[in-house]
Write a protein that holds these residues in place. Sequence first.
Motif, PDB file in Angstrom:
ATOM      1  N   VAL A  25     -92.562 -17.941  37.942  1.00 40.24           N
ATOM      2  CA  VAL A  25     -91.233 -17.659  38.478  1.00 40.24           C
ATOM      3  C   VAL A  25     -90.964 -16.175  38.391  1.00 40.24           C
ATOM      4  O   VAL A  25     -91.320 -15.527  37.400  1.00 40.24           O
ATOM      5  N   THR A  26     -90.331 -15.624  39.420  1.00 37.54           N
ATOM      6  CA  THR A  26     -89.905 -14.228  39.398  1.00 37.54           C
ATOM      7  C   THR A  26     -88.393 -14.180  39.238  1.00 37.54           C
ATOM      8  O   THR A  26     -87.657 -14.759  40.040  1.00 37.54           O
ATOM      9  N   LEU A  52     -88.931  -9.494  27.028  1.00 32.22           N
ATOM     10  CA  LEU A  52     -89.799  -8.352  27.330  1.00 32.22           C
ATOM     11  C   LEU A  52     -89.040  -7.060  27.036  1.00 32.22           C
ATOM     12  O   LEU A  52     -87.852  -6.947  27.344  1.00 32.22           O
ATOM     13  N   LEU A  53     -89.741  -6.117  26.426  1.00 34.76           N
ATOM     14  CA  LEU A  53     -89.192  -4.784  26.203  1.00 34.76           C
ATOM     15  C   LEU A  53     -90.232  -3.798  26.708  1.00 34.76           C
ATOM     16  O   LEU A  53     -91.402  -3.842  26.299  1.00 34.76           O
ATOM     17  N   ARG A  71     -97.304 -14.165  28.757  1.00 34.00           N
ATOM     18  CA  ARG A  71     -96.772 -14.973  29.854  1.00 34.00           C
ATOM     19  C   ARG A  71     -95.766 -14.224  30.712  1.00 34.00           C
ATOM     20  O   ARG A  71     -95.295 -14.755  31.708  1.00 34.00           O
ATOM     21  N   VAL A  72     -95.411 -12.994  30.312  1.00 36.25           N
ATOM     22  CA  VAL A  72     -94.432 -12.229  31.084  1.00 36.25           C
ATOM     23  C   VAL A  72     -95.025 -10.890  31.502  1.00 36.25           C
ATOM     24  O   VAL A  72     -95.888 -10.330  30.831  1.00 36.25           O
ATOM     25  N   ASP A  73     -94.531 -10.413  32.642  1.00 36.19           N
ATOM     26  CA  ASP A  73     -94.965  -9.113  33.152  1.00 36.19           C
ATOM     27  C   ASP A  73     -93.871  -8.605  34.087  1.00 36.19           C
ATOM     28  O   ASP A  73     -93.015  -9.370  34.528  1.00 36.19           O
ATOM     29  N   LEU A  74     -93.922  -7.324  34.356  1.00 33.75           N
ATOM     30  CA  LEU A  74     -93.014  -6.765  35.352  1.00 33.75           C
ATOM     31  C   LEU A  74     -93.648  -6.927  36.726  1.00 33.75           C
ATOM     32  O   LEU A  74     -94.866  -6.807  36.879  1.00 33.75           O
ATOM     33  N   ILE A  87     -91.788 -11.410  35.868  1.00 31.13           N
ATOM     34  CA  ILE A  87     -92.600 -12.568  36.241  1.00 31.13           C
ATOM     35  C   ILE A  87     -92.823 -13.385  34.977  1.00 31.13           C
ATOM     36  O   ILE A  87     -93.294 -12.859  33.967  1.00 31.13           O
ATOM     37  N   LEU A  88     -92.478 -14.650  35.045  1.00 30.16           N
ATOM     38  CA  LEU A  88     -92.661 -15.582  33.929  1.00 30.16           C
ATOM     39  C   LEU A  88     -93.665 -16.629  34.384  1.00 30.16           C
ATOM     40  O   LEU A  88     -93.421 -17.359  35.338  1.00 30.16           O
ATOM     41  N   ARG A  89     -94.813 -16.661  33.712  1.00 29.95           N
ATOM     42  CA  ARG A  89     -95.908 -17.547  34.127  1.00 29.95           C
ATOM     43  C   ARG A  89     -95.839 -18.906  33.425  1.00 29.95           C
ATOM     44  O   ARG A  89     -95.444 -18.996  32.270  1.00 29.95           O
ATOM     45  N   ASP A  90     -96.277 -19.930  34.152  1.00 30.51           N
ATOM     46  CA  ASP A  90     -96.468 -21.280  33.616  1.00 30.51           C
ATOM     47  C   ASP A  90     -95.234 -21.759  32.845  1.00 30.51           C
ATOM     48  O   ASP A  90     -95.318 -22.091  31.670  1.00 30.51           O
ATOM     49  N   VAL A  91     -94.095 -21.816  33.536  1.00 28.09           N
ATOM     50  CA  VAL A  91     -92.841 -22.183  32.862  1.00 28.09           C
ATOM     51  C   VAL A  91     -92.865 -23.624  32.358  1.00 28.09           C
ATOM     52  O   VAL A  91     -93.551 -24.478  32.905  1.00 28.09           O
ATOM     53  N   THR A  92     -92.134 -23.850  31.286  1.00 27.47           N
ATOM     54  CA  THR A  92     -91.947 -25.183  30.722  1.00 27.47           C
ATOM     55  C   THR A  92     -90.455 -25.386  30.489  1.00 27.47           C
ATOM     56  O   THR A  92     -89.659 -24.448  30.648  1.00 27.47           O
TER      57      THR A  92
END
Length: 190
Positions: A25-26, A52-53, A71-74, A87-92
Amino acid sequence: MQLSIIHLIVVPDQKIITAESGQDVTLTCRAPNNNILVIEWSRADLTDKYVLLYQDGQFVPDDQHPSLKNRVDLQDRQMKDGDVSLILRDVTTADDGIYQCRVFIEGARTWKLVSIINLNVPPGQTGGQEKDEDNKDGGKEDGSVWLIVGLSVSAVLLVIAVLGLLIYRKKHQPSKEHPADQHRKQPLQT
């Protein structure tokens, strides 16, 4: 004469995003300019931990919540046009919550709340599946398990039906004794 001081705080509109478990998800966030020194993504229920910081061109992992590591990135680390989307990968379902994007802008010397996003990850969605310790492939086995159970039950019922048919035929079949044998069984007449 009474004087009143009013502080007006403008809060950005809150966006709602619904995602299925397993999706990437973005969470969009666009700051007003490119003079961004620090980006902070947070979630209210994580209290003192960050989502994220990002500071001085690098991630600061020290206070990041453990469930979000790797699991997170810009979306754009160069933040072109003020894009600081996450960007949040593989959300639960554990990622469900209200996310805030804040930036510290050079010259302003203050934090600016840019975006508030309510991420909704309802349980039982059919996109990706949540992974647990017992089912590492994310629930994809469920269909094949039921197929195996169904085939096994069908095979047992078929065997029972065939055996029942054989027993029925044997009990209701006319006797095939030889006529000479029938003569021997008849009582002698005197």
